[in-house]
Design an enzyme around this catalytic site. Sequence first.
Site, PDB file in Angstrom:
ATOM      1  N   CYS A  11       0.838  -1.201   0.000  1.00 35.03           N
ATOM      2  CA  CYS A  11       0.000   0.000   0.000  1.00 35.03           C
ATOM      3  C   CYS A  11       0.875   1.254   0.000  1.00 35.03           C
ATOM      4  O   CYS A  11       0.642   2.192  -0.767  1.00 35.03           O
ATOM      5  CB  CYS A  11      -0.921  -0.017   1.216  1.00 35.03           C
ATOM      6  SG  CYS A  11      -2.118   1.348   1.262  1.00 35.03           S
ATOM      7  N   CYS A  12       1.904   1.266   0.853  1.00 34.57           N
ATOM      8  CA  CYS A  12       2.811   2.414   0.905  1.00 34.57           C
ATOM      9  C   CYS A  12       3.524   2.614  -0.424  1.00 34.57           C
ATOM     10  O   CYS A  12       3.742   3.747  -0.857  1.00 34.57           O
ATOM     11  CB  CYS A  12       3.849   2.215   2.016  1.00 34.57           C
ATOM     12  SG  CYS A  12       3.198   2.392   3.696  1.00 34.57           S
ATOM     13  N   CYS A  23      -1.077   8.632   7.183  1.00 34.99           N
ATOM     14  CA  CYS A  23      -2.435   8.329   6.747  1.00 34.99           C
ATOM     15  C   CYS A  23      -3.307   8.036   7.974  1.00 34.99           C
ATOM     16  O   CYS A  23      -2.841   7.455   8.959  1.00 34.99           O
ATOM     17  CB  CYS A  23      -2.425   7.130   5.811  1.00 34.99           C
ATOM     18  SG  CYS A  23      -1.676   7.461   4.202  1.00 34.99           S
ATOM     19  N   CYS A  70      -3.575   4.551   9.576  1.00 36.00           N
ATOM     20  CA  CYS A  70      -2.281   3.975   9.958  1.00 36.00           C
ATOM     21  C   CYS A  70      -1.592   4.766  11.064  1.00 36.00           C
ATOM     22  O   CYS A  70      -0.407   4.539  11.332  1.00 36.00           O
ATOM     23  CB  CYS A  70      -1.363   3.920   8.741  1.00 36.00           C
ATOM     24  SG  CYS A  70      -1.990   2.890   7.402  1.00 36.00           S
ATOM     25  N   CYS A 130       7.864   3.867   5.829  1.00 30.45           N
ATOM     26  CA  CYS A 130       6.983   3.477   4.733  1.00 30.45           C
ATOM     27  C   CYS A 130       7.757   3.125   3.475  1.00 30.45           C
ATOM     28  O   CYS A 130       7.175   2.634   2.510  1.00 30.45           O
ATOM     29  CB  CYS A 130       5.992   4.604   4.428  1.00 30.45           C
ATOM     30  SG  CYS A 130       6.787   6.142   3.917  1.00 30.45           S
TER      31      CYS A 130
END
EC number: 1.8.4.10
Length: 254
Positions: free
Chosen positions: A124-125, A207, A210, A235
Amino acid sequence: MDLGSGGSGGGTLARALSGIGLPERLALASRSIAGRLVFTTSFGIEDQAITHAIFSAGLDVHIEIVTLDTGRLFPETYDLWEQTEERYQRRINAVSPDRGAVEALVNRQGINGFRHSVEARKACCDIRKVEPLGRALAGAAGWITGLRAEQSAFRAAVPLAIHDEGYGLIKINPLADWSRQDLARYVIDNAVPYNPLHDRGYPSIGCAPCTRAVRLGEPERAGRWWWEQEAKKECGLHLVPTQKNLEHSHDRLA
């Protein structure tokens, strides 16, 4: 300026940046690096201090300010983005993740699938942050960040300047030697707008899904990806910092 570790020319860029104020550090970086210079802001308190210094000193003619809009930031972060643009009467350009890549990721993982494993979170990162950063830095000779050595054990060796092998440019960390108290003092003295989440126990803000507030005694970045057991809370934007000599970067320096 001699950026090598020795010789009669004197000192490294990192040494030249020490002992002077934040605006002076940024001005020196803009004079020393020949080529496009990019500052990436996440609107954290470090980045707000740097943004203030850039705009107040008129350095935005030399330094491009961009932000990575992951699409999952806190509402308070978006509000601060607008407030910052209104305060300084400047636009902060956004770089967003590839729509198709995000759609494929969510369809594969689920909307919060990054919590299933470290690998899923890093995927995702990579899509929301790392790939957009690569586009933001494309063709740049220098990259300015808000990294501080005090933020975590992983960042303890962060220097004021380094050659970033991953992106092939000079990375400037003008707050590397600042404490949290130094930062707070600068923000208060200059009435710099900052994210109200900092006053609610969020020293590091990423985010929304997170990031949580930290507990008493926890490191600043303990609230990032808190469900993971890794000690390294990163990240993927920043590689392991080393004190690599900058002498091979002369071709990018004035």
